[in-house]
Design an enzyme around this catalytic site. Structure first.
Site, PDB file in Angstrom:
ATOM      1  CD  GLU A 142     -61.254 -42.551  48.584  1.00 13.54           C
ATOM      2  OE1 GLU A 142     -62.344 -43.169  48.586  1.00 13.54           O
ATOM      3  OE2 GLU A 142     -60.163 -43.108  48.402  1.00 13.54           O
ATOM      4  CE  LYS A 159     -63.810 -47.446  48.389  1.00 11.25           C
ATOM      5  NZ  LYS A 159     -62.938 -46.261  48.517  1.00 11.25           N
ATOM      6  CG  ASP A 178     -80.343 -45.822  41.573  1.00  9.36           C
ATOM      7  OD1 ASP A 178     -79.512 -45.999  42.482  1.00  9.36           O
ATOM      8  OD2 ASP A 178     -81.477 -46.335  41.577  1.00  9.36           O
TER       9      ASP A 178
END
Ligand code: MEV
Length: 382
Positions: A28, A221, A237
């Protein structure tokens, strides 16, 4: 094969007085632009501030024990000494670096599942994320636990280990990042929005993410847009970080915003508290050539410094998103990138791109409108 993702950098990140150029891997592209925009905005307003609150990692041994919990609890101090001694070979290197096993605690869940208990082991893993170290220690403990219990209780009770693994929920591997400035210094915003109005609108937007779970999810988000991209760029990770962030966001029993805003007196403050289990050594961090480049770009930070950089990027991302949402709306900033992507997809030449940027500067962008525009410039239909 390899699946490639774009690698970008967000420059001008002033954090605790140091300037960083932050590597970001994400599909994005507007995420990098937004982070860079927020970094530039705060650069002249004191920059980002961050502090590491704690760095504790966790692992669990899940087991069944048929005796009374008080007898098990009474055994723990001796068990602890024995387990520490029996894992000294695995922990030697980590202890040399100042880390190792910090504590072993008994957790009793036998009221929820018959005979089910847990050993919760706390670790300090210094500059490594520590997954392999933690799991190796836990598996050693798991292999030793039944023998110790049998000997202690002369086989009066049964003990059975089920599984052992680190926990990705690390609420005590916590970092805080914040920005603050006098409201008057926020400046003015598109649409004639004053600094006072902006502070109020921004505050309300964050409050809504504290109140409503639907908005909180999108809000977080946005934070993770920033966090994940640096976590990925540094070979860490991101699934672990995501899982942990969402659990932390639910710690009150209700899923809420990870960031908070306050307007006290004339000071606007925007902060983020998030647990991050990151490493700057070990795992992929030293194997992946581009992760290595990311560390070089960041000046080879310690894990604690990386935690602060990642949190600041999450906060920057969140600030940029809310700033757009409460002023121009999110599409305004996205349009040029959206247009660039469509033009590339339709094979536009450099000249056609420039014409399209001028033409669409005050218009809504869609694939069909861009196609029509390009066709109007060409004799051959696309
Ligand atoms: C898009 O990737 C992220 C945002 O939806 C975050 C937000 O709404 O706060 C813009």
């Amino acid at each position: 094969s390899n699946y490639h993702l774009p690698y970008g950098v967000a420059p001008n990140f002033v954090l605790n007085g140091e300037t960083y150029c932050v590597p970001m891997v994400t599909e994005e592209s507007s995420v990098v632009a937004a982070a860079a925009g927020a970094a530039k905005y705060w650069m002249t307003r004191g920059g980002f501030h961050a502090e590491v609150i704690s760095t504790v990692k966790l692992g669990q041994i899940h087991f069944f024990f048929t005796g009374p919990s008080y007898e098990l609890a009474a055994m723990i101090p001796d068990l602890k000494i024995w387990l520490l001694e029996s894992s000294a070979d695995i922990t030697a290197g980590m202890r040399k670096r100042g880390g190792g096993i910090r504590d072993i605690l008994l957790r009793d869940f036998s009221h929820e599942l018959d005979d089910y208990f847990q050993l919760m082991v706390t670790f300090e893993t210094c500059d490594s994320m520590g997954a392999n170290f933690i799991n190796s220690v836990l598996e050693r403990f798991t292999s030793l636990l039944p023998a110790f219990v049998h000997e202690r209780f002369d086989r009066k009770y049964q003990v059975e280990t089920l599984m052992s693994i680190l926990s990705n929920y690390t609420p005590d591997s916590l970092v805080r990042a914040w920005v603050e400035c006098p409201i008057a210094e926020l400046g003015s915003f598109k649409g004639g929005i004053t600094a006072d109005e902006f502070a109020e609108r921004f505050y309300d937007a964050v409050r809504i993410a504290e109140i409503d779970v639907y908005r909180a999810t999108t809000h977080n988000k946005g934070i993770l847009n920033g966090i994940d991209s640096v976590v990925l760029a540094t070979g860490n990770d991101f699934r672990a970080v995501e899982a942990c962030a969402h659990t932390y966001a639910s710690r009150s029993g209700k899923y809420q915003s990870l960031s908070h805003c306050s307007v006290e007196g004339d000071v606007f403050r925007f902060s983020l508290e998030v647990p991050l289990a990151l490493g700057t050594v070990g795992g992929l961090t030293s194997l992946h050539p581009i992760a290595k480049t990311s560390f070089e770009l960041l000046g080879n930070p310690s894990a604690e410094t990386l935690m602060m950089i990642v949190a600041a990027t999450g906060l920057a991302q969140n600030f940029a998103a809310i700033r757009s949402l409460v002023t121009t709306g999110i599409q305004h900033g996205h349009m040029r990138m959206h247009l660039t992507n469509i033009l590339s997809r339709l094979g536009a030449s450099e000249g056609e791109k420039l014409n399209a940027y001028t033409h669409f500067s005050d218009k809504v962008v869609s694939v069909s409108l861009v196609r029509n525009f390009l066709e109007s410039q060409r004799s051959i239909p696309i």
